[in-house]
Scaffold this motif. Structure first.
Motif, short mmCIF file in Angstrom:
data_model
loop_
_atom_site.label_atom_id
_atom_site.label_comp_id
_atom_site.label_asym_id
_atom_site.label_seq_id
_atom_site.Cartn_x
_atom_site.Cartn_y
_atom_site.Cartn_z
N VAL A 200 1.05 -1.23 0.00
CA VAL A 200 -0.09 0.16 0.16
C VAL A 200 0.87 1.32 -0.11
O VAL A 200 1.84 1.36 0.98
N THR A 202 0.68 5.54 0.03
CA THR A 202 -0.29 6.54 0.24
C THR A 202 -0.22 7.67 -0.79
O THR A 202 0.68 7.57 -1.62
N MET A 253 -7.63 -5.04 2.96
CA MET A 253 -7.59 -3.47 3.24
C MET A 253 -8.66 -2.94 4.14
O MET A 253 -8.41 -1.77 4.82
N ILE A 259 -9.43 0.88 5.15
CA ILE A 259 -9.71 1.67 3.74
C ILE A 259 -10.51 1.21 3.00
O ILE A 259 -10.99 -0.40 2.74
N GLU A 263 -11.29 4.25 -2.38
CA GLU A 263 -10.34 5.29 -2.04
C GLU A 263 -8.96 4.58 -2.31
O GLU A 263 -8.02 5.31 -2.02
N TYR A 264 -8.94 3.73 -3.17
CA TYR A 264 -7.61 3.27 -3.87
C TYR A 264 -7.80 2.57 -5.23
O TYR A 264 -8.99 2.09 -5.59
N ARG A 287 -2.72 1.94 -4.42
CA ARG A 287 -2.19 3.12 -4.44
C ARG A 287 -3.52 4.12 -3.78
O ARG A 287 -4.46 4.23 -4.46
N LEU A 288 -3.32 4.77 -2.93
CA LEU A 288 -4.62 5.52 -2.25
C LEU A 288 -4.41 6.91 -3.01
O LEU A 288 -3.41 7.51 -3.30
N THR A 289 -5.76 7.16 -3.33
CA THR A 289 -5.81 8.25 -4.08
C THR A 289 -5.78 9.45 -3.59
O THR A 289 -5.21 10.65 -3.83
N LEU A 291 -5.82 9.73 0.61
CA LEU A 291 -5.37 9.57 1.98
C LEU A 291 -3.57 9.82 1.96
O LEU A 291 -3.20 9.03 1.41
N LEU A 296 -4.17 8.49 7.26
CA LEU A 296 -4.14 6.93 7.28
C LEU A 296 -3.82 6.71 8.55
O LEU A 296 -4.90 5.85 9.26
#
Length: 368
Positions: A200, A202, A253, A259, A263-264, A287-289, A291, A296
């Motif tokens: 993951v 951020t 996740m 999450i 959100e990703y 990949r978090l868009t 956060l 997080l």
């Protein structure tokens, strides 16, 4: 000294200077080529390739793991529709001489529960891996993965993990049932573990790294992937449907980092086998868009379903040099879960490209 001798001396000196100027570099180049070819001949005479080893586990300098990357190089994603999961009829069955090992585990867990000594291990329904078959699509040569599973349970998994325990005839399950030259060949009862492992990153480019709690049964205290979620027959197979690996990853996740799917982005990178313990993994990159690492951390502070699985969460800049130094740091070098380093490497390749990643890794290794 006569004039003739003096003249000859001057001429000789001049010719020496001319010869050195014209031929020194040529002579050095020739000597270098001779040395290089001689060294090559010596290496070819002394090198002995180990026969039959077409596969090599993942390593990075002094970091050696039992993780065998069976399919995927990080560069090209494996499409969800290219993964075909089939659940076969009939449980994975232990050989008669190993059934009593499972009975021992069940008896001990029942005794511990009755005595109130500790939290007993729940015998959850799981899947055993019958086979993982890889092919290519006809038109564009994309990966096609066929995963065949059988029902099993957690006590069978724990019994099968005793790969080096002696059987009545003095052999071990590892020696009797596994061939080191054929790492993909194994009976299903020795492969009762399939998990999704996720790297993951951020929104502010930080890699999330977890350290497993000391309370977990498998690999306690080891540094691991951002998220690790095993397949569960009870949770991941709605009705009679086969489990979907992307859905399992999304469940991990949610349960481990709180999450939600919107959100990703989620990308399947590879299928990897721990040849030492026979654990299979689907390696993902998330990949978090929006956060950030700080956000997080704040969200996890407001509650996470499976908080007990992680002892520590750390954040590492998602640059090859930083991640490589983190992997190879002395305090962690021998404290990694077997599949995590290969996951982080493949995630770096997916984002930064193989040539860039290997160049940066080589620079870090030279400075060790």
């Amino acid at each position: 000294m006569s004039g003739i001798d003096l003249g000859n001396g001057i001429v000789g000196a001049i010719l020496g200077v001319v010869f050195a100027t014209l031929f020194q570099q040529w002579t050095q180049d020739l000597w270098f080529k001779v040395r290089r070819r001689s060294a090559g001949v010596v290496r070819s005479l002394t090198y002995r390739q180990e026969p039959g080893r077409a596969w090599a586990a993942f390593s990075l300098g002094p970091l050696h793991t039992p993780a065998l990357i069976v399919e995927g190089d990080g560069d090209r994603a494996i499409a969800p529709e290219s993964v075909h999961v089939q659940v076969l009829e009939g449980d994975a069955e232990l050989p008669d001489e190993m059934v009593e090992w499972r009975d021992e585990i069940e008896t001990e867990e029942s005794r511990a529960a009755e005595a109130g000594e500790r939290r007993p291990v729940w015998n959850g329904p799981r899947y055993a891996v019958e086979s993982v078959e890889i092919s290519r699509s006809a038109l564009d040569e994309q990966s096609e993965v066929h995963l065949r599973l059988r029902p099993t349970d957690y006590y069978t998994f724990l019994a099968a993990q005793q790969l080096d325990r002696r059987l009545p005839d003095g052999t071990t399950p590892r020696g009797r049932y596994l061939d080191p030259d054929a790492p993909l060949t194994s009976p299903a009862f020795l492969q009762c573990s399939f998990a999704t492992n996720i790297a993951v990153v951020t929104a502010d480019h930080l890699l999330v790294v977890s350290r497993r709690s000391d309370r977990v049964r498998m690999a306690p205290g080891l540094w691991n992937s951002s998220v690790n979620e095993g397949l569960s027959r009870h949770i991941d197979s709605a009705g009679r449907n086969a489990p979907d690996l992307h859905s399992v990853a999304r469940r991990g996740m949610r349960e481990e980092l709180a999450i939600e799917p919107h959100e990703y982005t989620l990308t399947l990178l590879a299928f990897v086998l721990d040849v030492s313990k026979r654990h299979w993994s689907a390696h993902f990159y998330a990949r978090l868009t929006d956060l950030t690492g700080e956000q997080l951390q704040a969200r996890m502070g407001r509650g996470v379903a499976d908080r007990w699985e992680h002892g520590t969460i750390e954040y590492v800049p998602f640059r090859t040099a930083d991640v490589t130094r983190y992997l190879l740091s002395p305090e962690r070098l021998h404290r990694w879960a077997p599949l995590a380093p290969s996951l982080f490497h493949l995630a770096l390749v997916h984002v930064h490209g193989r040539a860039s990643v290997e160049r940066a890794e080589a620079q870090v290794l030279r400075r060790l």
